[in-house]
Write a protein that holds these residues in place. Structure first.
Motif, PDB file in Angstrom:
ATOM      1  N   TYR A 240       0.748  -1.186  -0.160  1.00  0.00           N
ATOM      2  CA  TYR A 240       0.075   0.045   0.038  1.00  0.00           C
ATOM      3  C   TYR A 240       0.708   1.402   0.099  1.00  0.00           C
ATOM      4  O   TYR A 240       0.600   2.069  -0.742  1.00  0.00           O
ATOM      5  CB  TYR A 240      -0.934  -0.101   1.108  1.00  0.00           C
ATOM      6  N   VAL A 241       1.915   1.330   0.895  1.00  0.00           N
ATOM      7  CA  VAL A 241       2.504   2.618   0.966  1.00  0.00           C
ATOM      8  C   VAL A 241       3.415   2.766  -0.168  1.00  0.00           C
ATOM      9  O   VAL A 241       3.567   3.822  -0.639  1.00  0.00           O
ATOM     10  CB  VAL A 241       3.730   2.270   2.250  1.00  0.00           C
ATOM     11  N   THR A 242       4.022   1.589  -0.746  1.00  0.00           N
ATOM     12  CA  THR A 242       4.938   1.645  -2.191  1.00  0.00           C
ATOM     13  C   THR A 242       3.966   2.029  -3.064  1.00  0.00           C
ATOM     14  O   THR A 242       4.557   2.828  -4.354  1.00  0.00           O
ATOM     15  CB  THR A 242       5.772   0.515  -2.419  1.00  0.00           C
ATOM     16  N   SER A 243       2.897   1.670  -3.235  1.00  0.00           N
ATOM     17  CA  SER A 243       1.772   1.986  -4.404  1.00  0.00           C
ATOM     18  C   SER A 243       1.283   3.539  -4.269  1.00  0.00           C
ATOM     19  O   SER A 243       1.312   4.198  -5.373  1.00  0.00           O
ATOM     20  CB  SER A 243       0.734   1.215  -4.386  1.00  0.00           C
ATOM     21  N   ILE A 244       1.412   3.947  -2.999  1.00  0.00           N
ATOM     22  CA  ILE A 244       1.076   5.605  -3.072  1.00  0.00           C
ATOM     23  C   ILE A 244       2.275   6.232  -3.536  1.00  0.00           C
ATOM     24  O   ILE A 244       2.119   7.284  -4.116  1.00  0.00           O
ATOM     25  CB  ILE A 244       0.710   5.943  -1.280  1.00  0.00           C
ATOM     26  N   ALA A 245       3.321   5.924  -3.016  1.00  0.00           N
ATOM     27  CA  ALA A 245       4.749   6.289  -3.501  1.00  0.00           C
ATOM     28  C   ALA A 245       4.908   6.454  -5.078  1.00  0.00           C
ATOM     29  O   ALA A 245       5.151   7.505  -5.677  1.00  0.00           O
ATOM     30  CB  ALA A 245       6.007   5.757  -2.809  1.00  0.00           C
ATOM     31  N   ALA A 246       4.596   5.166  -5.460  1.00  0.00           N
ATOM     32  CA  ALA A 246       4.390   5.099  -7.050  1.00  0.00           C
ATOM     33  C   ALA A 246       3.609   6.098  -7.575  1.00  0.00           C
ATOM     34  O   ALA A 246       3.948   6.858  -8.722  1.00  0.00           O
ATOM     35  CB  ALA A 246       4.350   3.677  -7.481  1.00  0.00           C
ATOM     36  N   ASP A 247       2.368   6.225  -7.259  1.00  0.00           N
ATOM     37  CA  ASP A 247       1.354   6.957  -7.661  1.00  0.00           C
ATOM     38  C   ASP A 247       1.665   8.474  -7.747  1.00  0.00           C
ATOM     39  O   ASP A 247       1.485   9.205  -8.622  1.00  0.00           O
ATOM     40  CB  ASP A 247       0.130   6.722  -7.073  1.00  0.00           C
ATOM     41  N   ARG A 248       2.204   8.806  -6.901  1.00  0.00           N
ATOM     42  CA  ARG A 248       2.802  10.145  -6.555  1.00  0.00           C
ATOM     43  C   ARG A 248       4.037  10.580  -7.343  1.00  0.00           C
ATOM     44  O   ARG A 248       4.106  11.733  -8.006  1.00  0.00           O
ATOM     45  CB  ARG A 248       3.355  10.712  -4.938  1.00  0.00           C
ATOM     46  N   ALA A 249       4.809   9.545  -7.677  1.00  0.00           N
ATOM     47  CA  ALA A 249       5.883   9.945  -8.567  1.00  0.00           C
ATOM     48  C   ALA A 249       5.372  10.014 -10.056  1.00  0.00           C
ATOM     49  O   ALA A 249       5.878  10.904 -10.680  1.00  0.00           O
ATOM     50  CB  ALA A 249       6.996   8.580  -8.481  1.00  0.00           C
ATOM     51  N   VAL A 250       4.370   9.130 -10.395  1.00  0.00           N
ATOM     52  CA  VAL A 250       3.888   9.208 -11.747  1.00  0.00           C
ATOM     53  C   VAL A 250       3.114  10.554 -11.914  1.00  0.00           C
ATOM     54  O   VAL A 250       3.280  11.093 -12.984  1.00  0.00           O
ATOM     55  CB  VAL A 250       2.762   8.064 -11.892  1.00  0.00           C
ATOM     56  N   ARG A 251       2.410  11.024 -10.612  1.00  0.00           N
ATOM     57  CA  ARG A 251       1.633  12.259 -10.980  1.00  0.00           C
ATOM     58  C   ARG A 251       2.772  13.336 -11.054  1.00  0.00           C
ATOM     59  O   ARG A 251       2.479  14.170 -11.901  1.00  0.00           O
ATOM     60  CB  ARG A 251       0.976  12.425  -9.663  1.00  0.00           C
ATOM     61  N   ASP A 252       3.621  13.326 -10.266  1.00  0.00           N
ATOM     62  CA  ASP A 252       4.801  14.486 -10.389  1.00  0.00           C
ATOM     63  C   ASP A 252       5.472  14.548 -11.783  1.00  0.00           C
ATOM     64  O   ASP A 252       5.676  15.316 -12.587  1.00  0.00           O
ATOM     65  CB  ASP A 252       6.014  14.275  -9.574  1.00  0.00           C
ATOM     66  N   MET A 253       5.753  13.259 -12.482  1.00  0.00           N
ATOM     67  CA  MET A 253       6.256  12.996 -13.737  1.00  0.00           C
ATOM     68  C   MET A 253       5.390  13.439 -14.760  1.00  0.00           C
ATOM     69  O   MET A 253       5.850  14.092 -15.547  1.00  0.00           O
ATOM     70  CB  MET A 253       6.722  11.593 -14.027  1.00  0.00           C
ATOM     71  N   ARG A 254       4.044  13.148 -14.574  1.00  0.00           N
ATOM     72  CA  ARG A 254       3.134  13.467 -15.783  1.00  0.00           C
ATOM     73  C   ARG A 254       2.829  15.184 -15.826  1.00  0.00           C
ATOM     74  O   ARG A 254       2.714  15.729 -16.941  1.00  0.00           O
ATOM     75  CB  ARG A 254       1.783  12.714 -15.547  1.00  0.00           C
ATOM     76  N   LYS A 255       3.035  15.720 -14.556  1.00  0.00           N
ATOM     77  CA  LYS A 255       2.805  17.098 -14.477  1.00  0.00           C
ATOM     78  C   LYS A 255       3.811  17.806 -15.221  1.00  0.00           C
ATOM     79  O   LYS A 255       3.847  18.563 -15.937  1.00  0.00           O
ATOM     80  CB  LYS A 255       2.715  17.751 -13.032  1.00  0.00           C
ATOM     81  N   LYS A 256       5.322  17.402 -15.104  1.00  0.00           N
ATOM     82  CA  LYS A 256       6.358  17.756 -15.634  1.00  0.00           C
ATOM     83  C   LYS A 256       6.545  17.530 -17.281  1.00  0.00           C
ATOM     84  O   LYS A 256       6.604  18.547 -17.707  1.00  0.00           O
ATOM     85  CB  LYS A 256       7.482  17.158 -15.000  1.00  0.00           C
ATOM     86  N   ILE A 257       5.940  16.462 -17.565  1.00  0.00           N
ATOM     87  CA  ILE A 257       6.054  16.367 -19.018  1.00  0.00           C
ATOM     88  C   ILE A 257       4.917  17.054 -19.553  1.00  0.00           C
ATOM     89  O   ILE A 257       5.131  17.549 -20.713  1.00  0.00           O
ATOM     90  CB  ILE A 257       5.823  14.669 -19.390  1.00  0.00           C
ATOM     91  N   THR A 258       3.595  17.293 -18.964  1.00  0.00           N
ATOM     92  CA  THR A 258       2.446  17.883 -19.542  1.00  0.00           C
ATOM     93  C   THR A 258       2.945  19.359 -19.642  1.00  0.00           C
ATOM     94  O   THR A 258       2.628  20.191 -20.563  1.00  0.00           O
ATOM     95  CB  THR A 258       1.380  17.891 -18.648  1.00  0.00           C
ATOM     96  N   GLY A 259       3.633  19.789 -18.590  1.00  0.00           N
ATOM     97  CA  GLY A 259       4.106  21.128 -18.616  1.00  0.00           C
ATOM     98  C   GLY A 259       5.093  21.585 -19.787  1.00  0.00           C
ATOM     99  O   GLY A 259       5.058  22.713 -20.549  1.00  0.00           O
ATOM    100  N   HIS A 260       5.926  20.540 -20.035  1.00  0.00           N
ATOM    101  CA  HIS A 260       6.643  20.604 -21.094  1.00  0.00           C
ATOM    102  C   HIS A 260       6.053  20.334 -22.607  1.00  0.00           C
ATOM    103  O   HIS A 260       6.439  21.280 -23.488  1.00  0.00           O
ATOM    104  CB  HIS A 260       8.007  19.473 -20.982  1.00  0.00           C
ATOM    105  N   LEU A 261       5.105  19.565 -22.689  1.00  0.00           N
ATOM    106  CA  LEU A 261       4.404  19.421 -24.035  1.00  0.00           C
ATOM    107  C   LEU A 261       3.437  20.728 -24.326  1.00  0.00           C
ATOM    108  O   LEU A 261       3.421  20.995 -25.593  1.00  0.00           O
ATOM    109  CB  LEU A 261       3.613  18.180 -23.895  1.00  0.00           C
TER     110      LEU A 261
END
Length: 172
Positions: free
Chosen positions: A70-91
């Motif tokens: 559960y804890v690692t899936s939350i960390a993974a989801d947050r990492a994916v969210r941060d990465m998608r925000k960064k990529i979307t901002g770039h695109l």
């Protein structure tokens, strides 16, 4: 955004996941001893306490493993969210000619696949690696305490198997 940034942003959750994984591994390493106590208790007629301890250890292991996931899936989801925000901002600030070069579908596919790889790395790979190393070290230490001759035989067999695997893989 590098993997170090993603780890730094989620360091608390990752540390908690690793600690929970280590605790789960320790509880798992206790199971053979508890089974041994149960078998000894069955033969002597006193099996209630070893049985309760074994069931409790199994329950603790299950809860800790579930909490780790559960804890690692939350960390993974947050990492994916941060990465998608960064990529979307770039695109959003790319010129149209960049989209025409690769096609709109390639950007979508790339964002989806890259973030899923990061999610897998966060949710399982790092924590499983730490847990696996702990199991190996704990098992070898337990084996050294219980029967050092068996430990030497196991290490020799593993070294021979590793040599065979290296020899076969280098010939490919």
């Amino acid at each position: 955004m590098t993997i170090c940034n993603l780890l730094r942003n989620n360091a608390g959750l990752m540390a908690l996941g690793i600690v929970l994984s280590l605790l789960s591994t320790v509880a798992t390493l206790l199971l053979p001893t508890l089974v041994n106590q149960l078998l000894s208790g069955v033969s002597s007629g006193e099996f209630r306490e070893p049985l309760v301890l074994l069931l409790l250890a199994i329950l603790v292991t299950s809860v800790l493993t579930t909490a780790t996931m559960y804890v690692t899936s939350i960390a993974a989801d947050r990492a994916v969210r941060d990465m998608r925000k960064k990529i979307t901002g770039h695109l959003l600030y790319l010129r149209m000619s960049e989209f025409e070069k690769g096609g709109a579908g390639s950007f979508t596919t790339r964002v989806t696949s890259d973030t899923s790889i990061v999610s897998t790395a966060f949710s399982s790979t790092l924590v499983d690696f730490v847990g696996g190393v702990t199991v190996i070290i704990g098992s070898l230490a337990y084996m050294a305490i219980m029967d050092w001759k068996l430990l030497i035989v196991v290490i020799m067999v593993l070294l021979v198997a590793m040599a065979i695997i290296v020899a076969i893989s280098s010939s490919l």
